[in-house]
Scaffold this motif. Sequence first.
Motif, PDB file in Angstrom:
ATOM      1  N   ALA A 115       0.949   4.036  -2.056  1.00  0.00           N
ATOM      2  CA  ALA A 115       0.187   4.917  -1.159  1.00  0.00           C
ATOM      3  C   ALA A 115       0.213   6.363  -1.646  1.00  0.00           C
ATOM      4  CB  ALA A 115       0.734   4.824   0.267  1.00  0.00           C
ATOM      5  N   THR A 116       1.367   6.855  -2.088  1.00  0.00           N
ATOM      6  CA  THR A 116       1.424   8.235  -2.570  1.00  0.00           C
ATOM      7  C   THR A 116       0.666   8.381  -3.881  1.00  0.00           C
ATOM      8  OG1 THR A 116       3.584   7.907  -3.654  1.00  0.00           O
ATOM      9  CG2 THR A 116       3.593   8.767  -1.394  1.00  0.00           C
ATOM     10  N   ARG A 117       0.690   7.351  -4.726  1.00  0.00           N
ATOM     11  CA  ARG A 117      -0.062   7.398  -5.988  1.00  0.00           C
ATOM     12  C   ARG A 117      -1.561   7.418  -5.718  1.00  0.00           C
ATOM     13  NH1 ARG A 117       1.439   5.936 -11.101  1.00  0.00           N
ATOM     14  NH2 ARG A 117       3.264   7.126 -10.438  1.00  0.00           N
ATOM     15  N   LEU A 118      -2.026   6.565  -4.799  1.00  0.00           N
ATOM     16  CA  LEU A 118      -3.460   6.531  -4.486  1.00  0.00           C
ATOM     17  C   LEU A 118      -3.928   7.849  -3.864  1.00  0.00           C
ATOM     18  CD1 LEU A 118      -3.835   2.882  -3.147  1.00  0.00           C
ATOM     19  CD2 LEU A 118      -4.506   3.775  -5.396  1.00  0.00           C
ATOM     20  N   ALA A 119      -3.091   8.440  -3.024  1.00  0.00           N
ATOM     21  CA  ALA A 119      -3.446   9.730  -2.432  1.00  0.00           C
ATOM     22  C   ALA A 119      -3.597  10.792  -3.521  1.00  0.00           C
ATOM     23  CB  ALA A 119      -2.392  10.153  -1.406  1.00  0.00           C
ATOM     24  N   GLU A 120      -2.728  10.782  -4.494  1.00  0.00           N
ATOM     25  CA  GLU A 120      -2.828  11.728  -5.610  1.00  0.00           C
ATOM     26  C   GLU A 120      -4.088  11.463  -6.428  1.00  0.00           C
ATOM     27  OE1 GLU A 120      -2.232  14.756  -8.274  1.00  0.00           O
ATOM     28  OE2 GLU A 120      -1.269  14.441  -6.337  1.00  0.00           O
ATOM     29  N   LEU A 121      -4.439  10.192  -6.612  1.00  0.00           N
ATOM     30  CA  LEU A 121      -5.640   9.854  -7.384  1.00  0.00           C
ATOM     31  C   LEU A 121      -6.920  10.251  -6.651  1.00  0.00           C
ATOM     32  CD1 LEU A 121      -4.598   6.450  -8.942  1.00  0.00           C
ATOM     33  CD2 LEU A 121      -4.836   8.667 -10.081  1.00  0.00           C
ATOM     34  N   GLU A 122      -6.889  10.309  -5.331  1.00  0.00           N
ATOM     35  CA  GLU A 122      -8.043  10.822  -4.583  1.00  0.00           C
ATOM     36  C   GLU A 122      -8.257  12.302  -4.900  1.00  0.00           C
ATOM     37  OE1 GLU A 122      -7.261   9.888  -0.472  1.00  0.00           O
ATOM     38  OE2 GLU A 122      -8.385   8.012  -0.626  1.00  0.00           O
ATOM     39  N   ARG A 123      -7.155  13.034  -5.052  1.00  0.00           N
ATOM     40  CA  ARG A 123      -7.242  14.458  -5.373  1.00  0.00           C
ATOM     41  C   ARG A 123      -7.597  14.686  -6.848  1.00  0.00           C
ATOM     42  NH1 ARG A 123      -3.071  14.232  -1.745  1.00  0.00           N
ATOM     43  NH2 ARG A 123      -1.427  14.017  -3.293  1.00  0.00           N
ATOM     44  N   SER A 124      -7.080  13.827  -7.717  1.00  0.00           N
ATOM     45  CA  SER A 124      -7.275  14.012  -9.149  1.00  0.00           C
ATOM     46  C   SER A 124      -7.438  12.639  -9.823  1.00  0.00           C
ATOM     47  CB  SER A 124      -6.053  14.738  -9.732  1.00  0.00           C
ATOM     48  OG  SER A 124      -6.202  14.949 -11.102  1.00  0.00           O
ATOM     49  N   PRO A 125      -8.661  12.084  -9.771  1.00  0.00           N
ATOM     50  CA  PRO A 125      -8.889  10.721 -10.290  1.00  0.00           C
ATOM     51  C   PRO A 125      -8.815  10.629 -11.806  1.00  0.00           C
ATOM     52  CG  PRO A 125     -10.935  11.685  -9.508  1.00  0.00           C
ATOM     53  CD  PRO A 125      -9.866  12.657  -9.186  1.00  0.00           C
ATOM     54  N   TYR A 126      -8.444   9.443 -12.290  1.00  0.00           N
ATOM     55  CA  TYR A 126      -8.478   9.147 -13.721  1.00  0.00           C
ATOM     56  C   TYR A 126      -9.925   9.036 -14.157  1.00  0.00           C
ATOM     57  CZ  TYR A 126      -3.563   7.630 -13.188  1.00  0.00           C
ATOM     58  OH  TYR A 126      -2.228   7.561 -12.925  1.00  0.00           O
ATOM     59  N   LYS A 127     -10.183   9.294 -15.409  1.00  0.00           N
ATOM     60  CA  LYS A 127     -11.536   9.173 -15.967  1.00  0.00           C
ATOM     61  C   LYS A 127     -12.024   7.731 -15.804  1.00  0.00           C
ATOM     62  CE  LYS A 127     -14.238   9.781 -20.121  1.00  0.00           C
ATOM     63  NZ  LYS A 127     -14.248  10.060 -21.550  1.00  0.00           N
ATOM     64  N   GLY A 128     -13.242   7.570 -15.294  1.00  0.00           N
ATOM     65  CA  GLY A 128     -13.833   6.244 -15.132  1.00  0.00           C
ATOM     66  C   GLY A 128     -13.325   5.456 -13.948  1.00  0.00           C
ATOM     67  N   MET A 129     -12.601   6.071 -13.050  1.00  0.00           N
ATOM     68  CA  MET A 129     -11.992   5.369 -11.917  1.00  0.00           C
ATOM     69  C   MET A 129     -13.061   4.825 -10.963  1.00  0.00           C
ATOM     70  SD  MET A 129      -8.982   6.620  -9.392  1.00  0.00           S
ATOM     71  CE  MET A 129      -7.786   6.295 -10.682  1.00  0.00           C
ATOM     72  N   VAL A 130     -12.876   3.574 -10.538  1.00  0.00           N
ATOM     73  CA  VAL A 130     -13.751   2.917  -9.562  1.00  0.00           C
ATOM     74  C   VAL A 130     -12.886   2.465  -8.399  1.00  0.00           C
ATOM     75  CG1 VAL A 130     -15.309   0.961  -9.148  1.00  0.00           C
ATOM     76  CG2 VAL A 130     -15.302   2.098 -11.385  1.00  0.00           C
ATOM     77  N   TRP A 131     -13.227   2.881  -7.196  1.00  0.00           N
ATOM     78  CA  TRP A 131     -12.458   2.529  -5.996  1.00  0.00           C
ATOM     79  C   TRP A 131     -13.066   1.305  -5.328  1.00  0.00           C
ATOM     80  CZ3 TRP A 131      -8.042   5.008  -4.422  1.00  0.00           C
ATOM     81  CH2 TRP A 131      -7.729   6.188  -5.078  1.00  0.00           C
ATOM     82  N   TYR A 132     -12.200   0.471  -4.727  1.00  0.00           N
ATOM     83  CA  TYR A 132     -12.633  -0.700  -3.951  1.00  0.00           C
ATOM     84  C   TYR A 132     -12.187  -0.554  -2.527  1.00  0.00           C
ATOM     85  CZ  TYR A 132     -13.892  -3.062  -8.234  1.00  0.00           C
ATOM     86  OH  TYR A 132     -14.483  -3.405  -9.412  1.00  0.00           O
TER      87      TYR A 132
END
Length: 132
Positions: A115-132
């Motif tokens: 959960a904390t990792r996903l919250a961080e990725l919302e703020r700063s996504p990896y290149k090419g990230m696709v959310w489901y």
Amino acid sequence: MIAGINHITFSVRDLSSSIEFYRDFLGMKLHVFWDTGAYLTAGDTWVCLSLGQADPAKDYTHIAFSVGEDALLGLRAKLDSAGIEEWKVNTSEGDSIYLLDPNGHRLELHCGTLATRLAELERSPYKGMVWY
């Protein structure tokens, strides 16, 4: 359907030094050992040490264990005096120590959750990230 991780087995060259590392350094609970193996637990995770030819991965493959922040600080202080090698410096969310066990298996001690990792990725996504 997979329900979760049942256990983790590490092949080890020296059972005594491996038990010492996982029990005494990392704080796992030793339940039993025999001539060629041992069973320990890290929280609810069952870990088996099996005497054999250890040939750990040399890539990013590793096992990450959850650790509280206070415990991680204590382990970090013990690293140098114990001569334990770090194989990577943490660059992602949540504090981590990346270390090698006595057989060269790559471990991570991590303070954080999915959960904390996903919250961080919302703020700063990896290149090419696709959310489901």
